[in-house]
Design a protein around this motif. Structure first.
Motif, PDB file in Angstrom:
ATOM      1  N   MET A   1      35.833  32.708   5.999  1.00  0.00           N
ATOM      2  CA  MET A   1      35.186  33.336   7.156  1.00  0.00           C
ATOM      3  C   MET A   1      33.737  32.876   7.243  1.00  0.00           C
ATOM      4  SD  MET A   1      34.557  37.366   7.878  1.00  0.00           S
ATOM      5  CE  MET A   1      32.949  37.443   7.130  1.00  0.00           C
ATOM      6  N   TYR A   2      33.347  32.360   8.386  1.00  0.00           N
ATOM      7  CA  TYR A   2      31.967  31.930   8.537  1.00  0.00           C
ATOM      8  C   TYR A   2      31.064  33.162   8.589  1.00  0.00           C
ATOM      9  CZ  TYR A   2      28.063  29.083  10.032  1.00  0.00           C
ATOM     10  OH  TYR A   2      26.862  28.441  10.088  1.00  0.00           O
ATOM     11  N   GLY A   3      29.988  33.108   7.826  1.00  0.00           N
ATOM     12  CA  GLY A   3      29.079  34.245   7.798  1.00  0.00           C
ATOM     13  C   GLY A   3      29.252  35.114   6.579  1.00  0.00           C
ATOM     14  N   LYS A   4      30.269  34.827   5.788  1.00  0.00           N
ATOM     15  CA  LYS A   4      30.495  35.631   4.594  1.00  0.00           C
ATOM     16  C   LYS A   4      29.323  35.487   3.604  1.00  0.00           C
ATOM     17  CE  LYS A   4      33.977  36.156   1.089  1.00  0.00           C
ATOM     18  NZ  LYS A   4      34.924  35.298   0.368  1.00  0.00           N
ATOM     19  N   GLY A   5      28.876  34.256   3.472  1.00  0.00           N
ATOM     20  CA  GLY A   5      27.761  34.002   2.545  1.00  0.00           C
ATOM     21  C   GLY A   5      26.506  34.725   2.968  1.00  0.00           C
ATOM     22  N   ILE A   6      26.272  34.762   4.278  1.00  0.00           N
ATOM     23  CA  ILE A   6      25.077  35.459   4.773  1.00  0.00           C
ATOM     24  C   ILE A   6      25.194  36.950   4.465  1.00  0.00           C
ATOM     25  CG2 ILE A   6      23.777  36.062   6.835  1.00  0.00           C
ATOM     26  CD1 ILE A   6      24.575  33.391   8.006  1.00  0.00           C
ATOM     27  N   LYS A   8      26.917  38.333   2.138  1.00  0.00           N
ATOM     28  CA  LYS A   8      26.769  38.515   0.698  1.00  0.00           C
ATOM     29  C   LYS A   8      25.289  38.557   0.317  1.00  0.00           C
ATOM     30  CE  LYS A   8      29.259  36.411  -3.132  1.00  0.00           C
ATOM     31  NZ  LYS A   8      29.952  35.165  -3.512  1.00  0.00           N
ATOM     32  N   GLY A   9      24.544  37.622   0.884  1.00  0.00           N
ATOM     33  CA  GLY A   9      23.118  37.574   0.609  1.00  0.00           C
ATOM     34  C   GLY A   9      22.398  38.812   1.122  1.00  0.00           C
ATOM     35  N   VAL A  12      22.537  41.682  -1.136  1.00  0.00           N
ATOM     36  CA  VAL A  12      21.535  41.715  -2.214  1.00  0.00           C
ATOM     37  C   VAL A  12      20.264  42.393  -1.714  1.00  0.00           C
ATOM     38  CG1 VAL A  12      20.096  40.274  -3.691  1.00  0.00           C
ATOM     39  CG2 VAL A  12      22.482  39.686  -3.338  1.00  0.00           C
ATOM     40  N   THR A  13      19.810  41.989  -0.526  1.00  0.00           N
ATOM     41  CA  THR A  13      18.597  42.595   0.030  1.00  0.00           C
ATOM     42  C   THR A  13      18.789  44.098   0.253  1.00  0.00           C
ATOM     43  OG1 THR A  13      18.747  40.623   1.382  1.00  0.00           O
ATOM     44  CG2 THR A  13      16.783  41.946   1.614  1.00  0.00           C
ATOM     45  N   ARG A  16      18.631  45.931  -2.981  1.00  0.00           N
ATOM     46  CA  ARG A  16      17.252  45.994  -3.462  1.00  0.00           C
ATOM     47  C   ARG A  16      16.451  47.041  -2.683  1.00  0.00           C
ATOM     48  NH1 ARG A  16      14.081  41.534  -6.385  1.00  0.00           N
ATOM     49  NH2 ARG A  16      15.727  40.312  -7.310  1.00  0.00           N
ATOM     50  N   GLY A  51      14.110  47.851  -7.797  1.00  0.00           N
ATOM     51  CA  GLY A  51      13.451  48.220  -6.543  1.00  0.00           C
ATOM     52  C   GLY A  51      12.033  47.710  -6.485  1.00  0.00           C
ATOM     53  N   PHE A  53       8.324  46.554  -6.876  1.00  0.00           N
ATOM     54  CA  PHE A  53       7.749  45.855  -8.021  1.00  0.00           C
ATOM     55  C   PHE A  53       6.232  45.925  -7.995  1.00  0.00           C
ATOM     56  CE2 PHE A  53       6.660  42.141 -10.575  1.00  0.00           C
ATOM     57  CZ  PHE A  53       7.639  42.166 -11.543  1.00  0.00           C
TER      58      PHE A  53
ATOM     59  N   TYR B 352      11.274  37.593  -4.353  1.00  0.00           N
ATOM     60  CA  TYR B 352      12.253  37.902  -5.403  1.00  0.00           C
ATOM     61  C   TYR B 352      12.023  36.992  -6.606  1.00  0.00           C
ATOM     62  CZ  TYR B 352      15.089  40.811  -2.273  1.00  0.00           C
ATOM     63  OH  TYR B 352      15.537  41.788  -1.442  1.00  0.00           O
ATOM     64  N   GLU B 355       9.025  38.008  -8.761  1.00  0.00           N
ATOM     65  CA  GLU B 355       9.182  39.147  -9.676  1.00  0.00           C
ATOM     66  C   GLU B 355       9.500  38.660 -11.087  1.00  0.00           C
ATOM     67  OE1 GLU B 355      11.991  42.019  -8.427  1.00  0.00           O
ATOM     68  OE2 GLU B 355      10.901  42.511  -6.596  1.00  0.00           O
ATOM     69  N   ARG B 411      23.971  34.588  -5.746  1.00  0.00           N
ATOM     70  CA  ARG B 411      24.736  35.385  -4.798  1.00  0.00           C
ATOM     71  C   ARG B 411      23.966  35.504  -3.483  1.00  0.00           C
ATOM     72  NH1 ARG B 411      25.556  39.257  -8.356  1.00  0.00           N
ATOM     73  NH2 ARG B 411      24.126  40.757  -7.450  1.00  0.00           N
ATOM     74  N   PHE B 412      22.666  35.580  -3.648  1.00  0.00           N
ATOM     75  CA  PHE B 412      21.780  35.780  -2.515  1.00  0.00           C
ATOM     76  C   PHE B 412      21.758  34.554  -1.598  1.00  0.00           C
ATOM     77  CE2 PHE B 412      17.045  36.273  -1.381  1.00  0.00           C
ATOM     78  CZ  PHE B 412      17.335  37.010  -0.259  1.00  0.00           C
ATOM     79  N   LEU B 413      21.737  33.350  -2.217  1.00  0.00           N
ATOM     80  CA  LEU B 413      21.444  32.162  -1.416  1.00  0.00           C
ATOM     81  C   LEU B 413      22.524  31.096  -1.378  1.00  0.00           C
ATOM     82  CD1 LEU B 413      17.775  31.627  -2.603  1.00  0.00           C
ATOM     83  CD2 LEU B 413      18.504  32.533  -0.416  1.00  0.00           C
ATOM     84  N   GLU B 415      25.590  30.595  -1.081  1.00  0.00           N
ATOM     85  CA  GLU B 415      26.678  30.473  -0.117  1.00  0.00           C
ATOM     86  C   GLU B 415      26.218  30.706   1.307  1.00  0.00           C
ATOM     87  OE1 GLU B 415      30.107  32.835  -1.235  1.00  0.00           O
ATOM     88  OE2 GLU B 415      29.646  32.395  -3.316  1.00  0.00           O
ATOM     89  N   ASN B 416      24.956  30.989   1.452  1.00  0.00           N
ATOM     90  CA  ASN B 416      24.430  31.271   2.783  1.00  0.00           C
ATOM     91  C   ASN B 416      24.698  30.102   3.727  1.00  0.00           C
ATOM     92  OD1 ASN B 416      22.570  31.413   4.998  1.00  0.00           O
ATOM     93  ND2 ASN B 416      21.521  33.017   3.881  1.00  0.00           N
ATOM     94  N   GLU B 417      25.436  30.368   4.795  1.00  0.00           N
ATOM     95  CA  GLU B 417      25.893  29.276   5.654  1.00  0.00           C
ATOM     96  C   GLU B 417      24.749  28.524   6.306  1.00  0.00           C
ATOM     97  OE1 GLU B 417      27.399  32.157   5.537  1.00  0.00           O
ATOM     98  OE2 GLU B 417      29.514  31.766   5.188  1.00  0.00           O
TER      99      GLU B 417
END
Lengths: 224, 590
Positions: A1-6, A8-9, A12-13, A16, A51, A53, B352, B355, B411-413, B415-417
């Motif tokens: 699926m296109y956009g899955k990586g975004i 996922k990223g 993370v944000t 956090r 969280g 920093f 990030y 840190e 994970r963050f970056l 695979e980012n399309e």
């Protein structure tokens, strides 16, 4: 699926972002203060941090480790009569080992004989040129020059420190570097003990070998 | 002590023995350098190209890493020193050319054999006045275009000149303070060309620079002539990592020609180094690549230790590995952060990354006293031991936090399309070109060449650790990004072993003296800094100050390949290409 990586990223944000509030709540539940306390700052600079920093300088400050070094200062021992015993003997090693050559020392001369005596008349450090390498403190044989912790020295003019500005008490030194101070004190005591023992042994042997001679003079102050 | 790790399929073993006898091959034109403390071969000037061709093609020294000059003023001669290595690993080959000291000295250029000498030959011309005949674009590189003289020559004196060597006599015992600028008015010690008026001066260098690029107007096949546009990127451009300037000609959006313009941060580190004593140089090396002061210290320390021929205390060896690998981890994290900054993802990734860097710098501060300018290494060891509580912190970071955060970064970056489509398939450099252009470090390994000095020519105690040389084979931008993450993982592997094995004991094999005795001779020490090969070439004449002190910086030499890579790519990709070199101008311009 296109956009899955975004996504996922972004996860993370997202995580956090919430970590800060979860952490806040956990501190609140435990009845501790996370902000503006030493404990909170310490935790935020540790491996368990989650969280947020950042530290709210100047309201909060990071805790400096003992070895932190900034512009050097000269150490004096306060005496009972209010006089200051400057440890510096103006031997010039710090000036020689200074990489940017920003230490300037005027050696004192005895007014009657004209011979050098082990104390500085003037001592300058050009704090704008100083590169905070710490060599002067490292190679000083008399523990007379030490690196400071005070990093807030912004000013409107050139920072050329003279001796009055540079001198700080050994109490202050003890307060910023307790471990180093204890180690140096112990070494100094041990050295004095060894000297005394040596002098006593010498006196004893001399006394044993010869007829009454006065015991060897107590060791003189360390000469330059 | 563990045995050296069994090399994986990707790992290189250092070549064994295999001494090169150049003298037998070229009996009349090559002689061994017989001066005490010196090594290598002295080649007749006129046969240099012939001998160098044999060195590359017959003896297999395909990576020419360092080219520099030495000014032997008392003997009235100048020397050009070349350091060549085999890409399969093993010790290097030093060959030199000696010529009478005139102005300018002429030596044939090796640019046809090794295009990687381009910028280094320009530097030697600029600073030493060695003219490389056959070099197509021999312009000044670090000094400004109107500069008179060659500052690394021994008889050249800088503005604010006080004495040839430190310590200066005016500091003690009668050190009446004065400010250098008061005593030394601007006009003294600064030579301008004759009839030079700074008010009326128009730089000629620009004409030369633009002339060095491709022609502006191109006749196309159908007879129509099209103009090319000249774009100056930098020196003040947020993507150039400091004051780096790239002058390009564009054909539409495609880069048709490019010249890097350097020197905006030049402070003649080499000259300062020759005024200093050996120890005094240590804090100056911090300021080369200010992200990696620990590895800079490492490179300088092993070079002078080579010259002094002293051992390093066992515990200090481990401490050195621990601090350098932590440096590598934080450098690569920052690389990822700044790369994303350059690609338009402002701040979040870089903060990030910062840190983790903060936590590593906290450790550096606790052991060395400073976060960035560590000044931690001494000849024979390090300055201060790592206390137990700091060791616990390091363990916590290495075992728990950094591996988790590296995974999180990926994970963050990774695979980012948007990132992938921006980087995948944009070619950096091929393996052959990377070697010819003297590219080292992650860029070389991402091109498919598993060349890592920690394995190829081990220094310190790297031969005791089990780690793989990270390598990727596509050579595109994506690989250049991923290899940084691979290297972080390998560094963490080394760190885990080093923390486990570190013995107790003294941290310096020498007495703490401020004036070290260095016997006459030369040494070239090189390390795998996070950016590539960082080399130090030091010549001693037995005095307290080095006679020649030269830094071979990784980012500077890597930039030689910038033109080769960029031409044919789109201007939008140039930002990413430059980011992949991970340049730091403090090291580049010195």
């Amino acid at each position: 699926m296109y956009g899955k990586g975004i996504l996922k990223g972004l996860g993370v944000t997202w995580k956090r972002f919430w970590d800060t509030y979860l952490e806040d709540i956990s501190w609140m539940v435990r009845g501790k203060k996370r902000y503006y306390t030493e404990e909170g700052v310490k935790h935020r600079a540790s491996k368990d941090q989650r969280g947020i920093f950042t530290v709210q300088y100047p309201d909060e400050k990071l805790i400096l480790p003992e070895e932190a070094r900034y512009i050097p200062f000269l150490v004096y021992n306060g005496q009972a009569d209010g006089k200051r015993e400057i440890l510096c003997t103006s031997c010039g090693i710090c000036a020689k080992v200074c990489p940017p050559q920003c230490i300037w020392i005027v050696r004192s001369n005895d007014p009657t004989t004209g011979r050098p005596i082990p104390e500085p008349t003037e001592f300058f450090i050009d704090a704008d040129i100083c590169m905070n390498c710490g060599f002067c403190a490292e190679y000083c044989p008399f523990d007379a020059i030490k690196m400071d912790h005070d990093f807030e020295i912004a000013s409107y003019s050139r920072n050329v420190y003279n001796m009055e500005k540079l001198l700080k008490s050994s109490e202050y030194y003890k307060s910023i570097r307790p471990l180093n101070y204890a180690r140096e004190e112990a070494a100094r005591k041990a050295e004095e003990e060894a000297k005394k023992a040596k002098a006593a042994a010498k006196a004893a042997t001399e006394a044993a070998a010869q007829s009454p001679t006065p015991p060897a003079e107590s060791p003189a102050a360390p000469a330059a | 002590m563990t045995a050296p790790a069994p090399a994986s399929t990707l790992t290189l073993r250092p070549a064994q023995g295999n001494a090169v006898d150049l003298v037998a091959r070229f009996p009349n034109i090559v002689s061994a350098d017989a001066r005490t403390g010196f090594s290598g071969f002295i080649v007749e000037k006129d046969s240099l190209v012939e001998v160098a061709t044999a060195i590359r093609n017959e003896f297999g020294f395909d990576l020419l890493t360092a080219v520099t000059g030495v000014d032997y003023l008392p003997e009235n001669k100048m020397e050009v020193v070349y350091h060549a290595y085999r890409i399969t690993g093993g010790p290097g080959l030093v060959f030199k050319v000696q010529v009478p000291r005139v102005d300018p000295v002429e030596v044939p250029s090796l640019i046809d054999l090794w295009p990687g000498v381009d910028l280094q030959e320009r530097e030697a011309w600029d600073l030493m006045g060695i003219k490389f005949t056959g070099h197509p674009d021999l312009r000044r590189i670090l000094m400004w275009e109107g500069f008179e003289g060659h500052p690394m020559r021994k008889d050249w004196k800088e503005g604010f000149y006080e004495e040839d060597t430190k310590p200066f006599k005016s500091r003690w015992p009668d050190g009446q303070f004065y400010m250098a600028e008061d005593k030394n008015p601007f006009k003294d010690n600064l030579t301008f060309p004759q009839n030079f008026d700074p008010e009326k001066w128009i730089p000629e260098g620009d004409a030369l620079l633009y002339g060095a690029l491709a022609r502006y107007t191109v006749k196309q096949a159908d007879g129509m002539s099209t103009d090319r546009i000249v774009i100056n990127m930098g020196p003040h451009h947020p993507s150039t990592h400091g004051v780096f300037r790239a002058v390009m000609t564009l054909d539409g959006e495609t880069i048709a020609g490019l010249k890097p313009v350097l020197g905006y941060l030049h402070r003649n580190h080499d000259k300062i180094g020759e005024r200093n004593t050996y120890l005094l140089n240590m804090p100056f090396t911090d300021r080369l690549d200010y992200f990696n002061s620990m590895t800079n210290n490492f490179g300088y320390a092993i070079t002078v230790e080579k010259l002094m021929n002293i051992p390093v205390a066992e515990r200090a060896e481990y401490i050195r590995i621990i601090v350098s690998e932590m440096t590598r981890v934080q450098n690569h994290l920052i690389f990822i952060g700044t790369l994303l900054n350059d690609l338009g993802a402002m701040y979040t990734p870089s903060l990030y990354a910062f840190e983790e860097r903060e936590l590593i710098l906290d450790i550096f501060e606790a052991i060395s006293g400073a976060r960035m300018m560590c000044n931690y290494f001494r000849f024979g060891g390090v300055v201060r031991d790592i206390p137990d509580d700091v060791m616990q912190k390091i363990k916590g970071l290495v075992h728990e936090r950094l591996p988790a955060k590296t995974d999180e970064m990926e994970r963050f970056l990774s695979e980012n399309e948007i990132l992938v489509s921006r980087m995948k398939g944009v070619k950096m450099i091929s393996a052959d070109d990377a070697i010819r252009y003297s590219v080292t470090g992650p860029v070389l390994r991402a091109a498919g060449v598993p060349y890592d000095i920690r394995r190829a020519d081990p220094y310190g105690i790297y031969d005791r650790f089990d780690f793989d040389v990270a390598v990727r084979h596509n050579g595109d931008l994506m690989d250049n990004y991923l290899i940084r993450i691979d290297e972080i993982r390998q560094s963490l592997r080394i760190l885990e072993q080093a923390i486990k094995q570190i013995p107790q004991g003294p941290i310096n094999s020498q007495k703490p003296v401020y004036q070290v005795r260095v016997p006459a001779g030369e040494a070239y020490g090189r390390i795998e800094s996070p950016k590539g090969e960082l080399g130090f070439y030091v010549v001693s004449n037995g005095k307290p100050n080095p006679w020649r002190y030269h830094v071979r910086p990784a980012s500077f030499v890597n930039l030689t390949a910038l033109e080769k890579i960029s031409v044919g790519n789109k201007i939008a990709d140039f930002v990413a290409i430059l980011a992949m070199f991970d340049i730091v101008m403090g090291e580049c311009d010195r």
